[in-house]
Write a protein that holds these residues in place. Structure first.
Motif, PDB file in Angstrom:
ATOM      1  N   LEU A  10      67.523  27.776 -64.550  1.00  0.00           N
ATOM      2  CA  LEU A  10      66.562  27.614 -63.727  1.00  0.00           C
ATOM      3  C   LEU A  10      66.358  28.987 -63.172  1.00  0.00           C
ATOM      4  CD1 LEU A  10      64.377  26.188 -62.264  1.00  0.00           C
ATOM      5  CD2 LEU A  10      66.039  25.678 -60.340  1.00  0.00           C
ATOM      6  N   ALA A  11      65.118  29.534 -63.493  1.00  0.00           N
ATOM      7  CA  ALA A  11      64.994  30.936 -63.015  1.00  0.00           C
ATOM      8  C   ALA A  11      63.535  31.131 -62.377  1.00  0.00           C
ATOM      9  CB  ALA A  11      64.784  32.041 -64.033  1.00  0.00           C
ATOM     10  N   ARG A  16      64.877  37.382 -63.435  1.00  0.00           N
ATOM     11  CA  ARG A  16      66.146  36.396 -63.431  1.00  0.00           C
ATOM     12  C   ARG A  16      66.352  35.539 -64.548  1.00  0.00           C
ATOM     13  NH1 ARG A  16      64.508  36.507 -57.789  1.00  0.00           N
ATOM     14  NH2 ARG A  16      65.954  37.758 -56.629  1.00  0.00           N
ATOM     15  N   TRP A  17      65.105  35.281 -65.320  1.00  0.00           N
ATOM     16  CA  TRP A  17      65.456  34.566 -66.522  1.00  0.00           C
ATOM     17  C   TRP A  17      66.353  35.392 -67.545  1.00  0.00           C
ATOM     18  CZ3 TRP A  17      65.702  30.371 -69.304  1.00  0.00           C
ATOM     19  CH2 TRP A  17      65.724  30.402 -70.543  1.00  0.00           C
ATOM     20  N   GLN A  32      73.658  24.963 -76.247  1.00  0.00           N
ATOM     21  CA  GLN A  32      72.084  24.598 -76.347  1.00  0.00           C
ATOM     22  C   GLN A  32      71.440  25.055 -75.163  1.00  0.00           C
ATOM     23  OE1 GLN A  32      71.305  20.569 -77.773  1.00  0.00           O
ATOM     24  NE2 GLN A  32      69.082  20.787 -76.913  1.00  0.00           N
ATOM     25  N   LEU A  33      70.660  25.893 -75.154  1.00  0.00           N
ATOM     26  CA  LEU A  33      69.880  26.287 -73.858  1.00  0.00           C
ATOM     27  C   LEU A  33      68.679  25.830 -73.544  1.00  0.00           C
ATOM     28  CD1 LEU A  33      70.205  28.298 -71.436  1.00  0.00           C
ATOM     29  CD2 LEU A  33      69.130  30.035 -72.915  1.00  0.00           C
ATOM     30  N   ARG A  58      64.231  25.195 -75.236  1.00  0.00           N
ATOM     31  CA  ARG A  58      63.020  24.644 -74.600  1.00  0.00           C
ATOM     32  C   ARG A  58      63.032  25.219 -73.194  1.00  0.00           C
ATOM     33  NH1 ARG A  58      62.747  19.532 -71.512  1.00  0.00           N
ATOM     34  NH2 ARG A  58      65.011  19.396 -71.626  1.00  0.00           N
ATOM     35  N   LEU A  59      61.544  25.280 -72.859  1.00  0.00           N
ATOM     36  CA  LEU A  59      61.256  26.069 -71.670  1.00  0.00           C
ATOM     37  C   LEU A  59      60.123  25.475 -70.850  1.00  0.00           C
ATOM     38  CD1 LEU A  59      62.126  28.690 -70.133  1.00  0.00           C
ATOM     39  CD2 LEU A  59      60.290  30.031 -71.210  1.00  0.00           C
ATOM     40  N   THR A  60      60.381  24.892 -69.509  1.00  0.00           N
ATOM     41  CA  THR A  60      59.542  24.036 -68.849  1.00  0.00           C
ATOM     42  C   THR A  60      59.117  24.691 -67.300  1.00  0.00           C
ATOM     43  OG1 THR A  60      60.340  22.137 -69.963  1.00  0.00           O
ATOM     44  CG2 THR A  60      59.080  21.615 -68.298  1.00  0.00           C
ATOM     45  N   GLU A  61      58.223  24.471 -66.970  1.00  0.00           N
ATOM     46  CA  GLU A  61      57.793  25.161 -65.604  1.00  0.00           C
ATOM     47  C   GLU A  61      57.874  23.949 -64.598  1.00  0.00           C
ATOM     48  OE1 GLU A  61      54.192  26.539 -62.991  1.00  0.00           O
ATOM     49  OE2 GLU A  61      54.365  27.606 -64.995  1.00  0.00           O
TER      50      GLU A  61
END
Length: 459
Positions: A10-11, A16-17, A32-33, A58-61
């Motif tokens: 979580l960034a 920070r990501w 697995q990220l 996977r990337l989610t807001e």
């Protein structure tokens, strides 16, 4: 074949990501990220994420409450919190509400994205309660333990590592190519328009004085975008108004810092973490003293480094060299990068030029990796135990949690849950319009209005 570990990061900003994702790779090489971006002022754009060059499966807001619901449902092995201190504290209390007694829960890891030169006690105490609090050097580890022990808190979580993005090829002199000077700017250091205009003019003046050199102004973001720190006076706008403009051999550039350093012969900055990346690669590095050596600038952190210099000295040909003892204390060791020996690359992962190669001799993450492995293997972990509670900080803590829509006990406040699909689409469209309005405000010079517009999108 052992099952790949499930890791969530979580960034809350692009830098920070980068730190969180690369830290996950060091701690759990075969994983697995899944990435989550905390919705807020500094939520990175697609362009910023692409520039960082680190992908997730996977990337989610999400909001804080949504993230807590995710980690309860998804059962991750490790969660890396790459956030400002207040957000870390909110997640830790939220996790305590989810697992108030010993349970099989994710290992919680946090730390700092770079140089820690301000709010040491405040930031550290807000991070207390994580299973690992990573320190980027021996110097930082000693300071972190002293803060925790000074308030009677458990300091066992403090673990010495190194910045995860130190790496890249060692410096080789320019030779036949043009000598390249890179001025790595910072969003908020210095913060005044006059000081920033002065630094820009000095960089341009260096280019005029040395027409055989190439001077690059390395920018962090485009107008309307945000990073960890708010940039109210973008160098792009200052360059547009620079008397006489920039000389032909001086230009503004974007891009991955590691790739920019590949062709750098002198890195110049006030106090950017880019200086540590540069020193790690043995690139001559200058920490500017033109505006003084002051805590507000962060360049006091480099006392003893051998790198403090002014533009006048650089104009005269000075190429600073880092002091070996200072570099060692800061976890910046020129030569092999800190990486997991023989670590396998996660499937589909992209490597930026700033990342160390696997199999390096020095492994700054060995202790942290062993700690994480032991915690993941444990049948149960104790409930997170932050130092700040309603007993130790009855006035301070509730406000921090409320900013992330959590009650004083760490549970989500009414309305903090994910909206319906239709509401989600509407909110996404509204946030997109507000972000475009913020960019427009920057383009038209209304810098102080843009952050307020951007914050409306967080409601």
């Amino acid at each position: 074949m052992p099952e790949r570990k499930r890791v969530a990061v979580l960034a809350d900003s692009d830098t920070r990501w980068k730190w969180g994702a690369l830290t996950a790779r060091r701690l759990v090489p075969d994983h697995q990220l899944t990435g989550y971006l905390l919705r807020g002022r500094a939520t990175p754009t697609a362009r910023q994420l692409g520039e960082v060059g680190v992908r997730a499966d996977r990337l989610t807001e999400v909001t804080c409450a949504e993230f807590l619901a995710e980690i309860e449902r998804e059962r991750y092995d490790v969660v890396v919190l790459a956030l400002v201190g207040g957000a870390v504290q909110a997640v830790l209390h939220g996790a305590r509400a989810l697992w108030p007694t010993p349970a099989k829960r994710p290992v919680l890891v946090t730390g700092y994205v770079g140089v820690v030169y301000e709010k040491l006690a405040d930031g550290l105490l807000l991070r207390h309660g994580a299973d690992l609090v990573l320190a980027n050097s021996r110097h930082d580890a000693e300071r972190f333990r002293a803060v925790y022990e000074g308030v009677g808190a458990d300091a066992g979580a403090v673990t010495e590592t190194a910045l995860p993005f130190l790496g890249g090829a060692p410096y080789e002199p320019a030779g036949s190519r043009a000598h390249t000077v890179v001025f790595a700017v910072q969003p908020s250091v210095p913060d005044s328009r006059a000081d920033r205009a002065y630094l820009l003019e000095r960089a341009a003046g260096h280019a005029r004085l040395h027409p055989e050199r190439e001077v690059l102004i390395k920018l962090r973001s485009k107008p309307g975008e945000h990073t960890t720190h708010l940039e109210e006076q973008p160098y792009q706008r200052l360059a547009e108004k620079a008397p006489g403009g920039l000389p032909a051999n001086c230009r503004l550039v974007y891009g991955n810092m590691g790739e920019v350093l590949d062709g750098t012969d002198l890195l110049v900055t006030v106090s950017s973490t880019a200086a540590l990346e540069s020193l790690h690669r043995s690139i001559p590095t200058a920490i500017l003293t033109d505006l003084g050596i002051r805590e507000a600038l962060g360049n006091h952190h480099f006392l003893g480094s051998g790198c403090l210099a002014s533009w006048d000295q650089l104009d005269s040909g000075l190429l600073p060299e880092g002091d070996p003892l200072w570099l060692a204390a800061q976890g910046v060791l020129p030569g092999p990068a800190a990486a997991a020996p023989g670590a396998a690359e996660p499937a589909g992962a992209a490597r930026s030029s700033s990342e160390p190669a696997a199999g390096a001799a020095h492994d700054a993450y060995a202790v942290a990796r062993a700690k994480v492995a032991a915690l993941v293997a444990a049948a149960r972990l104790p409930a997170p135990a932050p130092y700040y509670t309603l007993t130790t900080a009855p006035r301070y803590l509730p406000g921090i949690l409320a900013r992330h829509h959590l009650a004083p006990d760490g549970t989500p406040l009414p309305g903090a849950v994910r909206p319906t699909a239709g509401e989600s689409r509407l909110r996404r469209r509204l946030r997109a319009h507000l972000r475009e309005a913020a960019r427009g405000a920057y383009r038209h010079g209304v810098q102080r209005v843009a952050p307020a517009i951007r914050r409306l999108g967080e409601l």
